[in-house]
Design a protein around this motif. Structure first.
Motif, PDB file in Angstrom:
ATOM      1  N   TYR A 108       0.840  -1.201   0.000  1.00  0.00           N
ATOM      2  CA  TYR A 108       0.000   0.000   0.000  1.00  0.00           C
ATOM      3  C   TYR A 108       0.871   1.247   0.000  1.00  0.00           C
ATOM      4  CZ  TYR A 108      -3.818  -3.125   1.175  1.00  0.00           C
ATOM      5  OH  TYR A 108      -4.742  -4.126   1.145  1.00  0.00           O
ATOM      6  N   LEU A 109       0.347   2.277  -0.628  1.00  0.00           N
ATOM      7  CA  LEU A 109       0.983   3.586  -0.648  1.00  0.00           C
ATOM      8  C   LEU A 109      -0.033   4.623  -0.209  1.00  0.00           C
ATOM      9  CD1 LEU A 109       3.045   5.817  -1.576  1.00  0.00           C
ATOM     10  CD2 LEU A 109       1.952   5.657  -3.822  1.00  0.00           C
ATOM     11  N   TYR A 110       0.355   5.414   0.753  1.00  0.00           N
ATOM     12  CA  TYR A 110      -0.435   6.580   1.125  1.00  0.00           C
ATOM     13  C   TYR A 110       0.395   7.787   0.704  1.00  0.00           C
ATOM     14  CZ  TYR A 110      -3.931   9.287   3.581  1.00  0.00           C
ATOM     15  OH  TYR A 110      -4.965  10.144   3.877  1.00  0.00           O
ATOM     16  N   PRO A 111      -0.024   8.488  -0.372  1.00  0.00           N
ATOM     17  CA  PRO A 111       0.813   9.545  -0.955  1.00  0.00           C
ATOM     18  C   PRO A 111       0.705  10.877  -0.232  1.00  0.00           C
ATOM     19  CG  PRO A 111      -1.165   9.277  -2.249  1.00  0.00           C
ATOM     20  CD  PRO A 111      -1.225   8.261  -1.143  1.00  0.00           C
ATOM     21  N   ASP A 142      -3.702   3.418  -1.481  1.00  0.00           N
ATOM     22  CA  ASP A 142      -3.596   2.904  -2.844  1.00  0.00           C
ATOM     23  C   ASP A 142      -2.793   1.603  -2.835  1.00  0.00           C
ATOM     24  OD1 ASP A 142      -4.846   5.267  -3.674  1.00  0.00           O
ATOM     25  OD2 ASP A 142      -2.936   6.279  -4.034  1.00  0.00           O
ATOM     26  N   GLU A 143      -3.244   0.641  -3.634  1.00  0.00           N
ATOM     27  CA  GLU A 143      -2.522  -0.622  -3.732  1.00  0.00           C
ATOM     28  C   GLU A 143      -1.329  -0.467  -4.669  1.00  0.00           C
ATOM     29  OE1 GLU A 143      -5.220  -3.713  -4.886  1.00  0.00           O
ATOM     30  OE2 GLU A 143      -6.429  -3.486  -3.076  1.00  0.00           O
ATOM     31  N   VAL A 144      -0.239  -1.138  -4.320  1.00  0.00           N
ATOM     32  CA  VAL A 144       0.960  -1.165  -5.156  1.00  0.00           C
ATOM     33  C   VAL A 144       1.449  -2.610  -5.271  1.00  0.00           C
ATOM     34  CG1 VAL A 144       1.722   1.200  -4.657  1.00  0.00           C
ATOM     35  CG2 VAL A 144       2.462  -0.665  -3.176  1.00  0.00           C
ATOM     36  N   GLN A 145       2.217  -2.869  -6.342  1.00  0.00           N
ATOM     37  CA  GLN A 145       2.836  -4.169  -6.525  1.00  0.00           C
ATOM     38  C   GLN A 145       4.237  -4.128  -5.943  1.00  0.00           C
ATOM     39  OE1 GLN A 145       1.760  -4.354 -10.958  1.00  0.00           O
ATOM     40  NE2 GLN A 145       2.233  -6.450 -10.363  1.00  0.00           N
ATOM     41  N   VAL A 146       4.643  -5.233  -5.319  1.00  0.00           N
ATOM     42  CA  VAL A 146       5.968  -5.312  -4.722  1.00  0.00           C
ATOM     43  C   VAL A 146       6.636  -6.590  -5.206  1.00  0.00           C
ATOM     44  CG1 VAL A 146       7.291  -5.315  -2.578  1.00  0.00           C
ATOM     45  CG2 VAL A 146       5.074  -4.163  -2.660  1.00  0.00           C
ATOM     46  N   ASP A 147       7.844  -6.435  -5.730  1.00  0.00           N
ATOM     47  CA  ASP A 147       8.625  -7.588  -6.171  1.00  0.00           C
ATOM     48  C   ASP A 147      10.019  -7.484  -5.560  1.00  0.00           C
ATOM     49  OD1 ASP A 147       6.733  -8.828  -8.009  1.00  0.00           O
ATOM     50  OD2 ASP A 147       7.059  -7.058  -9.265  1.00  0.00           O
ATOM     51  N   PHE A 148      10.570  -8.631  -5.192  1.00  0.00           N
ATOM     52  CA  PHE A 148      11.932  -8.667  -4.674  1.00  0.00           C
ATOM     53  C   PHE A 148      12.818  -9.323  -5.709  1.00  0.00           C
ATOM     54  CE2 PHE A 148      15.413 -10.690  -2.279  1.00  0.00           C
ATOM     55  CZ  PHE A 148      15.979  -9.540  -1.748  1.00  0.00           C
ATOM     56  N   ARG A 156      11.304  -3.744  -5.537  1.00  0.00           N
ATOM     57  CA  ARG A 156      10.739  -2.837  -6.525  1.00  0.00           C
ATOM     58  C   ARG A 156       9.254  -2.664  -6.215  1.00  0.00           C
ATOM     59  NH1 ARG A 156      14.188  -1.484 -10.396  1.00  0.00           N
ATOM     60  NH2 ARG A 156      15.841  -2.923 -10.960  1.00  0.00           N
ATOM     61  N   VAL A 157       8.858  -1.411  -6.108  1.00  0.00           N
ATOM     62  CA  VAL A 157       7.460  -1.093  -5.815  1.00  0.00           C
ATOM     63  C   VAL A 157       6.931  -0.276  -6.984  1.00  0.00           C
ATOM     64  CG1 VAL A 157       5.889   0.020  -4.178  1.00  0.00           C
ATOM     65  CG2 VAL A 157       8.008  -1.036  -3.350  1.00  0.00           C
ATOM     66  N   ASP A 158       5.784  -0.691  -7.520  1.00  0.00           N
ATOM     67  CA  ASP A 158       5.201  -0.005  -8.676  1.00  0.00           C
ATOM     68  C   ASP A 158       3.692   0.085  -8.513  1.00  0.00           C
ATOM     69  OD1 ASP A 158       5.085   1.265 -11.133  1.00  0.00           O
ATOM     70  OD2 ASP A 158       6.334  -0.239 -12.121  1.00  0.00           O
ATOM     71  N   THR A 159       3.085   0.923  -9.310  1.00  0.00           N
ATOM     72  CA  THR A 159       1.627   1.055  -9.271  1.00  0.00           C
ATOM     73  C   THR A 159       1.004  -0.276  -9.686  1.00  0.00           C
ATOM     74  OG1 THR A 159       1.637   1.926 -11.512  1.00  0.00           O
ATOM     75  CG2 THR A 159       1.614   3.534  -9.707  1.00  0.00           C
ATOM     76  N   LYS A 160      -0.153  -0.530  -9.166  1.00  0.00           N
ATOM     77  CA  LYS A 160      -0.852  -1.767  -9.455  1.00  0.00           C
ATOM     78  C   LYS A 160      -1.490  -1.669 -10.834  1.00  0.00           C
ATOM     79  CE  LYS A 160      -3.314  -5.373  -7.378  1.00  0.00           C
ATOM     80  NZ  LYS A 160      -3.273  -6.157  -6.248  1.00  0.00           N
ATOM     81  N   THR A 161      -1.263  -2.697 -11.652  1.00  0.00           N
ATOM     82  CA  THR A 161      -1.847  -2.684 -13.007  1.00  0.00           C
ATOM     83  C   THR A 161      -3.023  -3.599 -13.112  1.00  0.00           C
ATOM     84  OG1 THR A 161      -0.244  -4.376 -13.683  1.00  0.00           O
ATOM     85  CG2 THR A 161       0.302  -2.075 -14.136  1.00  0.00           C
TER      86      THR A 161
END
Length: 161
Positions: A108-111, A142-148, A156-161
């Motif tokens: 999650y991201l809180y901007p 906001d939901e985000v994608q997280v990959d290690f 790596r954190v990116d916007t959820k697609t």
């Protein structure tokens, strides 16, 4: 002699393994330990700012009550090189808060600064697998994608697609 050689080889292997793990950043260690991770962005906060005061108050209250399965990091997004092994596929604003945890469907991201403690309550319940009352969904970040990336030890954190 063969036993001595085997013992030396085993000792060297353990030493190399210990040295490699000693170089692991605490953020990566927390990720592998399955801890919930909270990353706040705050380049040079103005401690006299009321927004910062409120943000810090709620964050500190949450940190004090969250328990041992949570860990907290601060990130200056303008630092070069970054002090945390993490990259973002979006621009972070002042006082943004990122919540990540291994084996979760998303992070999650809180901007911006969190000024409602219900945001922390929502994420804590989500990451701990507890029921979430309907009223808390309005506080969902906001939901985000997280990959290690294992090969370079980078999250790596990116916007959820």
């Amino acid at each position: 002699m063969k036993l001595l050689r085997s013992s030396i080889t085993l000792g060297l292997a353990l030493l190399i393994s210990a040295c490699a793990s000693a170089d692991t950043h605490p953020l990566v260690e927390a990720w592998h330990a399955g801890k919930a991770i909270v990353i706040t962005t705050s380049p040079n906060p103005d401690n006299t700012d009321e927004t910062y005061g409120d943000f810090a108050y709620y964050l500190n209250n949450f940190a004090a009550s969250a328990g041992d399965h949570w860990t907290f990091f601060a990130l200056d997004p303008q630092a070069s090189p970054p002090k945390l092994p993490i990259e973002f596929g979006f621009t972070l604003t002042h006082y943004s808060v990122i919540f990540i945890k291994q084996n979760e469907a998303q992070g999650y991201l809180y901007p911006g600064p969190i000024l409602e403690p219900q945001v922390y309550d929502f994420v804590q319940r989500q990451f701990e697998g507890r029921d979430i009352p309907d009223y808390l969904y309005q506080f969902s970040p906001d939901e985000v994608q997280v990959d290690f990336e294992e090969e370079n030890g980078l999250l790596r954190v990116d916007t959820k697609t």
